[in-house]
Design a protein around this motif. Structure first.
Motif, PDB file in Angstrom:
ATOM      1  N   SER A   1       0.829  -1.207   0.000  1.00  0.00           N
ATOM      2  CA  SER A   1       0.000   0.000   0.000  1.00  0.00           C
ATOM      3  C   SER A   1       0.864   1.257   0.000  1.00  0.00           C
ATOM      4  N   ALA A   2       1.927   1.240   0.784  1.00  0.00           N
ATOM      5  CA  ALA A   2       2.817   2.408   0.844  1.00  0.00           C
ATOM      6  C   ALA A   2       3.491   2.632  -0.503  1.00  0.00           C
ATOM      7  N   VAL A   3       3.900   1.538  -1.174  1.00  0.00           N
ATOM      8  CA  VAL A   3       4.523   1.670  -2.495  1.00  0.00           C
ATOM      9  C   VAL A   3       3.527   2.263  -3.480  1.00  0.00           C
ATOM     10  N   SER A   4       2.296   1.773  -3.469  1.00  0.00           N
ATOM     11  CA  SER A   4       1.275   2.290  -4.384  1.00  0.00           C
ATOM     12  C   SER A   4       1.036   3.780  -4.141  1.00  0.00           C
ATOM     13  N   GLN A   5       1.040   4.197  -2.870  1.00  0.00           N
ATOM     14  CA  GLN A   5       0.832   5.604  -2.544  1.00  0.00           C
ATOM     15  C   GLN A   5       1.974   6.464  -3.083  1.00  0.00           C
ATOM     16  N   GLN A   6       3.193   5.960  -2.985  1.00  0.00           N
ATOM     17  CA  GLN A   6       4.350   6.703  -3.486  1.00  0.00           C
ATOM     18  C   GLN A   6       4.283   6.851  -5.010  1.00  0.00           C
ATOM     19  N   ILE A   7       3.893   5.781  -5.686  1.00  0.00           N
ATOM     20  CA  ILE A   7       3.785   5.846  -7.145  1.00  0.00           C
ATOM     21  C   ILE A   7       2.674   6.810  -7.553  1.00  0.00           C
ATOM     22  N   ALA A   8       1.571   6.772  -6.852  1.00  0.00           N
ATOM     23  CA  ALA A   8       0.460   7.677  -7.169  1.00  0.00           C
ATOM     24  C   ALA A   8       0.873   9.130  -6.984  1.00  0.00           C
ATOM     25  N   ALA A   9       1.605   9.398  -5.911  1.00  0.00           N
ATOM     26  CA  ALA A   9       2.064  10.766  -5.659  1.00  0.00           C
ATOM     27  C   ALA A   9       3.044  11.213  -6.745  1.00  0.00           C
ATOM     28  N   LEU A  10       3.906  10.292  -7.204  1.00  0.00           N
ATOM     29  CA  LEU A  10       4.872  10.627  -8.255  1.00  0.00           C
ATOM     30  C   LEU A  10       4.149  10.895  -9.579  1.00  0.00           C
ATOM     31  N   GLU A  11       3.122  10.101  -9.874  1.00  0.00           N
ATOM     32  CA  GLU A  11       2.348  10.333 -11.095  1.00  0.00           C
ATOM     33  C   GLU A  11       1.657  11.687 -11.053  1.00  0.00           C
ATOM     34  N   LYS A  12       1.198  12.069  -9.870  1.00  0.00           N
ATOM     35  CA  LYS A  12       0.577  13.388  -9.734  1.00  0.00           C
ATOM     36  C   LYS A  12       1.593  14.495  -9.984  1.00  0.00           C
ATOM     37  N   GLU A  13       2.834  14.317  -9.463  1.00  0.00           N
ATOM     38  CA  GLU A  13       3.892  15.307  -9.686  1.00  0.00           C
ATOM     39  C   GLU A  13       4.265  15.380 -11.172  1.00  0.00           C
ATOM     40  N   ALA A  14       4.325  14.204 -11.813  1.00  0.00           N
ATOM     41  CA  ALA A  14       4.739  14.148 -13.224  1.00  0.00           C
ATOM     42  C   ALA A  14       3.610  14.560 -14.167  1.00  0.00           C
ATOM     43  N   GLY A  15       2.369  14.399 -13.718  1.00  0.00           N
ATOM     44  CA  GLY A  15       1.237  14.745 -14.573  1.00  0.00           C
ATOM     45  C   GLY A  15       0.991  13.735 -15.672  1.00  0.00           C
ATOM     46  N   VAL A  16       1.464  12.496 -15.466  1.00  0.00           N
ATOM     47  CA  VAL A  16       1.325  11.469 -16.489  1.00  0.00           C
ATOM     48  C   VAL A  16       1.406  10.103 -15.815  1.00  0.00           C
ATOM     49  N   GLU A  17       0.740   9.102 -16.415  1.00  0.00           N
ATOM     50  CA  GLU A  17       0.825   7.742 -15.860  1.00  0.00           C
ATOM     51  C   GLU A  17       2.232   7.182 -16.082  1.00  0.00           C
ATOM     52  N   LEU A  18       2.708   6.456 -15.076  1.00  0.00           N
ATOM     53  CA  LEU A  18       4.070   5.924 -15.136  1.00  0.00           C
ATOM     54  C   LEU A  18       4.085   4.402 -15.244  1.00  0.00           C
ATOM     55  N   LEU A  19       2.993   3.764 -14.827  1.00  0.00           N
ATOM     56  CA  LEU A  19       2.918   2.296 -14.857  1.00  0.00           C
ATOM     57  C   LEU A  19       1.609   1.874 -15.489  1.00  0.00           C
ATOM     58  N   GLU A  20       1.644   0.720 -16.145  1.00  0.00           N
ATOM     59  CA  GLU A  20       0.412   0.099 -16.634  1.00  0.00           C
ATOM     60  C   GLU A  20       0.403  -1.356 -16.187  1.00  0.00           C
ATOM     61  N   ARG A  21      -0.799  -1.807 -15.823  1.00  0.00           N
ATOM     62  CA  ARG A  21      -0.935  -3.171 -15.304  1.00  0.00           C
ATOM     63  C   ARG A  21      -0.863  -4.169 -16.454  1.00  0.00           C
ATOM     64  N   VAL A  22      -0.103  -5.243 -16.223  1.00  0.00           N
ATOM     65  CA  VAL A  22       0.037  -6.326 -17.196  1.00  0.00           C
ATOM     66  C   VAL A  22      -0.096  -7.631 -16.418  1.00  0.00           C
ATOM     67  N   GLY A  23      -1.243  -8.310 -16.570  1.00  0.00           N
ATOM     68  CA  GLY A  23      -1.456  -9.537 -15.814  1.00  0.00           C
ATOM     69  C   GLY A  23      -1.397  -9.233 -14.325  1.00  0.00           C
ATOM     70  N   ARG A  24      -0.540  -9.957 -13.606  1.00  0.00           N
ATOM     71  CA  ARG A  24      -0.404  -9.745 -12.175  1.00  0.00           C
ATOM     72  C   ARG A  24       0.668  -8.710 -11.825  1.00  0.00           C
ATOM     73  N   GLY A  25       1.350  -8.263 -12.844  1.00  0.00           N
ATOM     74  CA  GLY A  25       2.415  -7.295 -12.603  1.00  0.00           C
ATOM     75  C   GLY A  25       2.155  -5.962 -13.267  1.00  0.00           C
ATOM     76  N   VAL A  26       3.211  -5.181 -13.368  1.00  0.00           N
ATOM     77  CA  VAL A  26       3.130  -3.865 -14.004  1.00  0.00           C
ATOM     78  C   VAL A  26       4.344  -3.688 -14.893  1.00  0.00           C
ATOM     79  N   ARG A  27       4.217  -2.771 -15.828  1.00  0.00           N
ATOM     80  CA  ARG A  27       5.363  -2.404 -16.646  1.00  0.00           C
ATOM     81  C   ARG A  27       5.343  -0.888 -16.824  1.00  0.00           C
ATOM     82  N   PRO A  28       6.491  -0.298 -17.076  1.00  0.00           N
ATOM     83  CA  PRO A  28       6.524   1.160 -17.179  1.00  0.00           C
ATOM     84  C   PRO A  28       5.950   1.653 -18.489  1.00  0.00           C
ATOM     85  N   THR A  29       5.291   2.786 -18.423  1.00  0.00           N
ATOM     86  CA  THR A  29       4.942   3.507 -19.637  1.00  0.00           C
ATOM     87  C   THR A  29       6.230   4.167 -20.162  1.00  0.00           C
TER      88      THR A  29
END
Length: 299
Positions: free
Chosen positions: A31-59
């Motif tokens: 949960s803490a990792v997800s919160q950090q990524i969400a905050a970074l996406e808000k700072e960047a103004g763009v999505e940084l990860l996309e879900r692939v199956g059970r994992g994620v990959r970078p945009t």
């Protein structure tokens, strides 16, 4: 502005391929990792990860920031290593003020010792003719250390002065002088001689005058040269005798002889001077140690 720490969290997620994997690496909860990524996406103004199956990959944006995060990580690691080397005295840069006669016999071998032990330390040397200028440079932070001649116990505002060595004066006589065959002589034996001056007014000249006054005379200067090499030339020409410090003899003029002086021995005292408020510098301590070892007479 992008948060560098959150960029490192993104790097861990991309490297492990999942939020859960990054959490295990970083010691966070998912949960803490997800919160950090969400905050970074808000700072960047763009999505940084996309879900692939059970994992994620970078945009594309996520991959770009991950590459920068890796570069920042390397730079931080390099900075930590450099800082550790600096704190340990393995690297550094010193600015040193010295006067001519301390150069060849004292400063040069001390720098060589330091370079052998700490090759990552750079010493910037500047020759000075005015000791007050050298002390001002130390006091005002333009130099880390100065070599100066001072009376024993002399105090300087804002500067810590520590005795390094005593540099005795030797008598320089014309080859045909009545005392030229002696290895040693008493200072009083020169009382009636004409003198060739070798020093500018200041602590070096004071050391000569004080020694002469102690045995009841003041030198009668017939030539003022304020230079050791020039003084030897005047002595060789038979115009008088001179007193020259051991470090100042250098190459002896073929027309002079040199004798030790006793009862008393005129001595100028060399000191190191560093700023009172200077923070600890292991590289500076290492250089002072090298100077002290060079100044120590052989057993």
């Amino acid at each position: 502005m992008l948060d560098v720490r959150r960029m490192q969290v993104l790097r861990a997620v991309v490297g492990s391929g999942s939020v859960t994997g990054a959490a295990g690496v970083l010691g966070y909860t998912p949960s803490a990792v997800s919160q950090q990524i969400a905050a970074l996406e808000k700072e960047a103004g763009v999505e940084l990860l996309e879900r692939v199956g059970r994992g994620v990959r970078p945009t594309a944006a996520g991959l770009l920031l991950t590459e920068y995060a890796e570069a920042i990580g390397r730079q931080v690691a390099e900075a930590e290593t450099a800082l550790a080397d600096l704190v340990a005295g393995r690297i550094g840069r010193l600015s040193v003020r010295y006067f001519a006669t301390a150069g060849a016999g004292l400063v040069a071998p001390a720098v060589a010792r330091l370079r052998e032990r700490h090759p990552g330390v750079q010493v910037d040397l500047k020759l000075t003719t005015d000791p007050e200028d050298a002390l001002a440079d130390v006091r005002e932070g333009r130099a880390d250390l100065a070599l100066v001649v001072r009376r024993e116990g002399a105090r300087e505002s804002g500067v810590r002065v520590v005795r390094l060595l005593d540099d005795p004066y030797l008598a320089v006589l014309p080859r045909g002088h009545r005392l030229a065959g002696r290895r040693k002589l008493r200072l009083a034996e020169l009382a009636e001689e004409a003198f060739v001056g070798s020093e500018w007014p200041g602590p070096c000249l004071d050391a000569q005058l004080d020694a002469c006054a102690a045995v009841g005379f003041r030198p009668r200067f017939v030539v003022e040269s304020e230079d050791y090499v020039t003084a030897q030339g005047f002595v060789a020409a038979g115009l008088g005798v001179s007193l020259v410090p051991r470090l100042g003899l250098g190459s002896r003029h073929p027309g002079v002889v040199v004798c030790e002086v006793r009862e008393p021995v005129p001595v100028r005292t060399l000191h190191t001077a560093v700023r009172d408020t200077a923070p600890p510098q292991p590289a500076l301590d290492a250089f002072i140690t090298a100077l002290q070892e060079t100044a120590q007479p052989p057993a």
